[in-house]
Design a protein around this motif. Structure first.
Motif, mmCIF file in Angstrom:
data_model
loop_
_atom_site.group_PDB
_atom_site.id
_atom_site.type_symbol
_atom_site.label_atom_id
_atom_site.label_comp_id
_atom_site.label_asym_id
_atom_site.label_seq_id
_atom_site.Cartn_x
_atom_site.Cartn_y
_atom_site.Cartn_z
ATOM 1 N N VAL A 66 -30.752 -11.056 -79.646
ATOM 2 C CA VAL A 66 -32.021 -11.613 -79.191
ATOM 3 C C VAL A 66 -32.113 -13.035 -79.735
ATOM 4 O O VAL A 66 -31.452 -13.383 -80.719
ATOM 5 C CB VAL A 66 -33.228 -10.771 -79.672
ATOM 6 N N GLY B 101 -29.577 -7.773 -82.534
ATOM 7 C CA GLY B 101 -30.591 -7.210 -81.650
ATOM 8 C C GLY B 101 -31.879 -6.804 -82.314
ATOM 9 O O GLY B 101 -32.618 -5.964 -81.778
ATOM 10 N N ALA C 141 -28.240 -3.480 -80.944
ATOM 11 C CA ALA C 141 -28.640 -3.830 -79.585
ATOM 12 C C ALA C 141 -28.064 -5.204 -79.235
ATOM 13 O O ALA C 141 -27.527 -5.904 -80.100
ATOM 14 C CB ALA C 141 -30.167 -3.841 -79.500
ATOM 15 N N ARG D 4 -23.309 -2.375 -76.150
ATOM 16 C CA ARG D 4 -24.517 -2.443 -76.973
ATOM 17 C C ARG D 4 -25.736 -2.343 -76.071
ATOM 18 O O ARG D 4 -25.944 -3.171 -75.187
ATOM 19 C CB ARG D 4 -24.572 -3.769 -77.739
ATOM 20 N N GLU E 235 -20.041 -7.096 -77.932
ATOM 21 C CA GLU E 235 -21.330 -6.876 -77.284
ATOM 22 C C GLU E 235 -21.241 -5.807 -76.202
ATOM 23 O O GLU E 235 -22.264 -5.233 -75.820
ATOM 24 C CB GLU E 235 -21.857 -8.179 -76.687
#
Length: 201
Positions: free
Chosen positions: A178, A195, A175, A168, A165
């Motif tokens: 989420v 993401g 990304a 990112r 991560e």
């Protein structure tokens, strides 16, 4: 067996080729006037997304040959007048490079970090995730179905779980994760882990 050991003992080459075929099947539906469309990767149009995947193919192919430490091999892809043909040729080159690599070879992946080298199995797994998820990026951009089979999704989920991560940020290929919706299926969990909102339009 922990997840990393499992991934290191997995031969992802056949799955990677299936992921590339998924990607190519989406690109076969791209018309020239779609290339300027925005994608779920905020800094990339569809043209830029395709160019990114071709750069990834070239970089991973070079890494399979022991040349991945040179940043220049990860840049400079050219879509020419026929992005699908360029992507198909690129997919064939990286598939051939992976076929020639030994399971104990190490791939230099400077995009993860300077001097970073990972075993071939894991590197090919990372490329697999690229192809599967960027196929979604392209599919949702042009409004066509994204239908990876269950085995591709499961393999991608296992690899994505260890994608670093650090570094990112929005606008990059992946990304930060989420939240996935309650009861989300494997496809949506994969997208969220990298993401992406499955509701993106």
């Amino acid at each position: 067996m922990d997840l990393l050991k499992e991934l290191l003992s997995t031969d992802f080459r056949d799955l990677d080729r299936r992921a590339l075929d998924l990607w190519l099947g989406t690109l076969a539906q791209v018309k020239p006037d779609m290339l300027a469309r925005p994608t779920p990767c905020p800094d990339w149009t569809l043209h830029g997304l395709i160019r990114h995947q071709l750069n990834q193919d070239a970089g991973f192919a070079a890494a399979a040959r022991g040349e991945g430490a040179r940043p220049s091999v990860w840049r400079g892809a050219d879509l020419g007048d026929d992005p699908h043909a360029a992507a198909a040729a690129s997919a064939d080159r990286v598939t051939a490079a992976f076929a020639a690599a030994g399971p104990r070879d190490e791939f230099h992946l400077p995009e993860i970090g300077d001097g970073t080298a990972v075993p071939a199995s894991l590197a090919i797994g990372f490329h697999l995730v690229d192809a599967v998820v960027h196929a979604w990026d392209a599919a949702v951009t042009i409004g066509v179905p994204w239908e990876p089979d269950a085995e591709l999704v499961e393999a991608s989920l296992r690899v994505a779980a260890i994608v670093p991560e650090d570094g990112r940020t929005p606008g990059e290929a992946f990304a930060p994760p989420v939240p996935a919706a309650a009861g989300a299926g494997p496809r949506d969990r994969l997208l969220a882990l990298l993401g992406r909102s499955p509701a993106w339009r």
